[in-house]
Design a protein around this motif. Structure first.
Motif, mmCIF file in Angstrom:
data_model
loop_
_atom_site.group_PDB
_atom_site.id
_atom_site.type_symbol
_atom_site.label_atom_id
_atom_site.label_comp_id
_atom_site.label_asym_id
_atom_site.label_seq_id
_atom_site.Cartn_x
_atom_site.Cartn_y
_atom_site.Cartn_z
ATOM 1 N N VAL A 15 0.802 -1.218 0.000
ATOM 2 C CA VAL A 15 0.000 0.000 0.000
ATOM 3 C C VAL A 15 0.836 1.269 0.000
ATOM 4 C CG1 VAL A 15 -1.993 -1.094 1.088
ATOM 5 C CG2 VAL A 15 -0.256 0.032 2.527
ATOM 6 N N THR A 16 2.129 1.159 0.301
ATOM 7 C CA THR A 16 2.973 2.351 0.260
ATOM 8 C C THR A 16 3.314 2.763 -1.168
ATOM 9 O OG1 THR A 16 5.098 1.175 0.389
ATOM 10 C CG2 THR A 16 3.984 1.677 2.470
ATOM 11 N N ARG A 17 2.986 1.930 -2.132
ATOM 12 C CA ARG A 17 3.262 2.197 -3.547
ATOM 13 C C ARG A 17 1.959 2.615 -4.235
ATOM 14 N NH1 ARG A 17 7.692 -0.243 -5.930
ATOM 15 N NH2 ARG A 17 6.410 -0.829 -7.721
ATOM 16 N N ALA A 18 1.887 3.863 -4.643
ATOM 17 C CA ALA A 18 0.668 4.388 -5.259
ATOM 18 C C ALA A 18 0.266 3.577 -6.485
ATOM 19 C CB ALA A 18 0.862 5.853 -5.642
ATOM 20 N N GLU A 19 1.268 3.122 -7.250
ATOM 21 C CA GLU A 19 0.942 2.354 -8.458
ATOM 22 C C GLU A 19 0.287 1.020 -8.129
ATOM 23 O OE1 GLU A 19 5.504 1.911 -7.815
ATOM 24 O OE2 GLU A 19 3.914 3.400 -7.460
ATOM 25 N N ASP A 20 0.591 0.464 -6.957
ATOM 26 C CA ASP A 20 -0.038 -0.799 -6.561
ATOM 27 C C ASP A 20 -1.526 -0.610 -6.279
ATOM 28 O OD1 ASP A 20 2.486 -1.842 -6.779
ATOM 29 O OD2 ASP A 20 2.502 -2.775 -4.794
ATOM 30 N N LEU A 21 -1.880 0.501 -5.656
ATOM 31 C CA LEU A 21 -3.304 0.774 -5.406
ATOM 32 C C LEU A 21 -4.038 1.038 -6.710
ATOM 33 C CD1 LEU A 21 -4.705 0.770 -2.614
ATOM 34 C CD2 LEU A 21 -2.239 0.986 -2.472
ATOM 35 N N ARG A 22 -3.391 1.730 -7.640
ATOM 36 C CA ARG A 22 -4.019 1.943 -8.947
ATOM 37 C C ARG A 22 -4.231 0.609 -9.654
ATOM 38 N NH1 ARG A 22 -0.396 6.475 -9.036
ATOM 39 N NH2 ARG A 22 1.099 5.311 -10.320
ATOM 40 N N ARG A 23 -3.263 -0.293 -9.505
ATOM 41 C CA ARG A 23 -3.395 -1.617 -10.119
ATOM 42 C C ARG A 23 -4.530 -2.410 -9.474
ATOM 43 N NH1 ARG A 23 -0.534 -6.112 -8.768
ATOM 44 N NH2 ARG A 23 0.974 -4.827 -7.608
ATOM 45 N N LEU A 24 -4.666 -2.305 -8.161
ATOM 46 C CA LEU A 24 -5.767 -2.998 -7.478
ATOM 47 C C LEU A 24 -7.117 -2.525 -8.000
ATOM 48 C CD1 LEU A 24 -7.098 -4.702 -5.267
ATOM 49 C CD2 LEU A 24 -6.682 -2.792 -3.678
ATOM 50 N N VAL A 25 -7.280 -1.218 -8.103
ATOM 51 C CA VAL A 25 -8.547 -0.677 -8.603
ATOM 52 C C VAL A 25 -8.778 -1.121 -10.045
ATOM 53 C CG1 VAL A 25 -9.758 1.452 -9.229
ATOM 54 C CG2 VAL A 25 -8.581 1.275 -7.019
ATOM 55 N N ALA A 26 -7.722 -1.080 -10.863
ATOM 56 C CA ALA A 26 -7.857 -1.479 -12.272
ATOM 57 C C ALA A 26 -8.220 -2.948 -12.401
ATOM 58 C CB ALA A 26 -6.562 -1.183 -13.025
ATOM 59 N N ILE A 27 -7.581 -3.812 -11.615
ATOM 60 C CA ILE A 27 -7.887 -5.252 -11.657
ATOM 61 C C ILE A 27 -9.328 -5.495 -11.238
ATOM 62 C CG2 ILE A 27 -7.428 -7.427 -10.431
ATOM 63 C CD1 ILE A 27 -4.451 -6.702 -10.554
#
Length: 247
Positions: free
Chosen positions: A64-76
């Protein structure tokens, strides 16, 4: 209350404790859930259990400290189910210790996971919520600091109360009826949160308190379900849930 059958819910910190309990309960009530955590093998196992019981579940390995990971979660979530109705920001750590110990690394870690992780979730989900015309942000906060800060918990309480402040700010900015927010603050819950505590005295005391009075993670999951089940024009802004015997 409305059924959860049509809800699409992504949950961070879903590899155990409150996150796992929330995923299992919401899936059991008909929601499709996307379990996200750093421990991929663990969320995969939970998702298999949910699907074996007839539920809908997918997984995503994130930090969760990586903004791109949260964007990927939402996209998935959107790619798999067509939308995201709810993001549950549950990931959190508590490497607590007295301020005099000067554990600056622990302070930074709590800021990064507890506060920045939640903000990364907001940044990822909010544009999608607005594009969809609806969305619900739920964050697991803490009763720590509500009635005075306990020893060794100053920075932890600060991060959690910062999350509460962000929630209130988002609420007052979202009176157009599109985005709902719910901050859920548990007291002692029987989880592995103590494992992240740096100070051995604080870790042992927390474990003793959890054993003596901690409520089940499923109790907090029930609070999440209650908030999410409400009709679209009803917002449960904040819930404090603690053991009956906790001061």
């Amino acid at each position: 209350m409305l059924s959860l059958r049509d809800k699409i819910v992504a949950i961070t910190g879903a590899s155990g404790g409150i996150g796992e309990a929330t995923a299992r309960l919401l899936a059991d009530r008909g929601a499709a859930v996307v379990l996200a955590a750093r421990r991929g093998e663990r969320v995969d196992a939970i998702a298999r259990d949910i699907r074996a019981a007839g539920g809908r579940a997918a997984t995503c390995v994130i930090d969760v400290t990586r903004a791109e990971d949260l964007r990927r979660l939402v996209a998935i979530t959107v790619d798999r189910y067509g939308r995201i109705d709810v993001l549950v920001n549950n990931a959190g750590i508590a490497p607590i210790s007295p301020l005099a110990d000067l554990d600056t690394e622990g302070w930074s870690a709590m800021i990064d996971v507890n506060l920045r992780g939640m903000l990364n979730g907001v940044a990822a989900a909010l544009p999608v919520f607005r594009e969809q015309g609806a969305g619900h942000l739920v964050s697991i906060v803490s009763v720590a600091g509500l009635a005075g800060v306990h020893p060794s918990m100053a920075v932890y309480a600060a991060t959690k109360n910062a999350v509460r402040t962000v929630h209130e700010g988002l609420r007052v900015e979202s009176t157009d009826g599109v985005v709902r927010t719910t901050a859920i603050s548990p007291g002692y819950v029987r989880t592995d949160l103590a494992d992240s505590m740096a100070d051995p005295r604080a870790r042992e005391q927390t474990r003793e308190n959890m054993d003596a009075m901690g409520i089940s993670p499923s109790a907090v999951a029930g609070a999440v379900a209650f908030a999410v089940e409400q009709p679209g024009d009803v917002e449960i802004g904040e819930i404090n849930i603690r053991p009956t015997i906790q001061a």
